[in-house]
Design a protein around this motif. Structure first.
Motif, short mmCIF file in Angstrom:
data_model
loop_
_atom_site.label_atom_id
_atom_site.label_comp_id
_atom_site.label_asym_id
_atom_site.label_seq_id
_atom_site.Cartn_x
_atom_site.Cartn_y
_atom_site.Cartn_z
N ALA A 165 0.85 -1.19 0.00
CA ALA A 165 0.00 0.00 0.00
C ALA A 165 0.88 1.24 0.00
CB ALA A 165 -0.92 0.02 1.22
N GLY A 166 0.36 2.33 -0.56
CA GLY A 166 1.11 3.57 -0.55
C GLY A 166 0.48 4.65 -1.41
N PRO A 167 1.06 5.85 -1.37
CA PRO A 167 0.55 6.98 -2.15
C PRO A 167 1.23 7.10 -3.50
CG PRO A 167 2.21 7.75 -0.64
CD PRO A 167 2.10 6.26 -0.43
N SER A 168 0.61 7.87 -4.38
CA SER A 168 1.17 8.13 -5.70
C SER A 168 0.81 9.55 -6.13
CB SER A 168 0.62 7.12 -6.71
OG SER A 168 1.03 7.43 -8.02
N LEU A 169 1.79 10.27 -6.67
CA LEU A 169 1.56 11.56 -7.28
C LEU A 169 1.71 11.37 -8.79
CD1 LEU A 169 1.24 14.66 -7.37
CD2 LEU A 169 3.72 14.83 -7.08
N ASP A 170 0.64 11.64 -9.54
CA ASP A 170 0.62 11.43 -10.98
C ASP A 170 0.63 12.78 -11.70
OD1 ASP A 170 0.23 8.91 -10.01
OD2 ASP A 170 -1.74 8.60 -10.91
N VAL A 171 1.62 12.99 -12.54
CA VAL A 171 1.74 14.23 -13.31
C VAL A 171 1.37 13.93 -14.76
CG1 VAL A 171 3.30 16.07 -14.04
CG2 VAL A 171 3.56 15.05 -11.76
N LYS A 172 0.36 14.63 -15.26
CA LYS A 172 -0.11 14.37 -16.63
C LYS A 172 0.92 14.85 -17.64
CE LYS A 172 -3.07 16.90 -18.80
NZ LYS A 172 -4.24 17.69 -19.19
#
Length: 197
Positions: A115-122
């Motif tokens: 489990a964990g976070p994600s930062l998605d840059v378009k």
């Protein structure tokens, strides 16, 4: 919440103090089955993801895995015309994702949950009549199995948290109306971690 963070930090320091940390680079890739929530007449879109990782193994039970991934997402929707006809369109939302998953191995073996976070840059899209948000925040969860040679098989769910159109979905009473259009992705894939001395 603050007490939980402090406890997790203390446990992490304790684990690190008793173990020799092993850091190994790796590669990952696989299949995306993505969709967007709260859109009528849409269906899932199949595409791919590919990227790299750093496997930071604190002990046989706990691993932290920072990742950078190119992920092709979106959905299959319909474009309607004035005469009532429509055509199916594959809507693309392409991201560079920066994530960090915590992996917990059962009994120190190959099976793990993560489990964990994600930062998605378009980095691209093919929308014509709208301009989706330039970033997304997501939560990732999943299961996997790692073989002794470093090959890992994983299945993950990634749930976006940012409305891709940036709308404020509040009614006159100030309540959230659950109409946000969010990324939702099922991923199945493999990764390989290189052995280091």
């Amino acid at each position: 919440m603050r007490n939980f963070v402090v406890l997790a930090f203390v446990l992490l320091i304790g684990i690190q103090a008793e173990a020799q940390v092993k850091v190994s680079p790796g590669l990952r890739g696989g299949l995306n089955v993505s969709t967007l929530t709260n859109i009528d007449d849409n269906s899932s879109k199949t595409d791919f993801y590919v990227g790299g990782l750093i496997d930071i193994k604190f002990n046989k039970f706990f691993t932290l895995q920072p990742e950078i991934t190119y992920s092709r997402q979106g959905d299959e929707g319909r474009e309607y015309f004035d005469n009532g006809s429509y055509r199916n369109v594959n809507y693309e939302l392409n991201y560079i994702t920066f994530g960090a998953v915590a992996k917990f191995n059962f009994n120190g073996g190959g099976f793990h949950i993560l489990a964990g976070p994600s930062l998605d840059v378009k980095v691209g899209d093919n929308y014509i009549n709208s301009n989706p948000e330039d970033f997304d925040l997501a939560i990732v969860g999943g299961v996997g199995y790692t073989l002794p040679n470093g090959l890992t098989f994983e299945a993950r769910i990634k749930q976006g948290l940012v409305d891709i159109y940036g709308y404020d979905y509040y009614n006159n009473d100030g309540y959230y109306t659950n109409d946000a259009i969010l990324n939702q992705v099922f991923q199945i894939g493999i990764s390989y971690t290189f052995k280091t001395k």
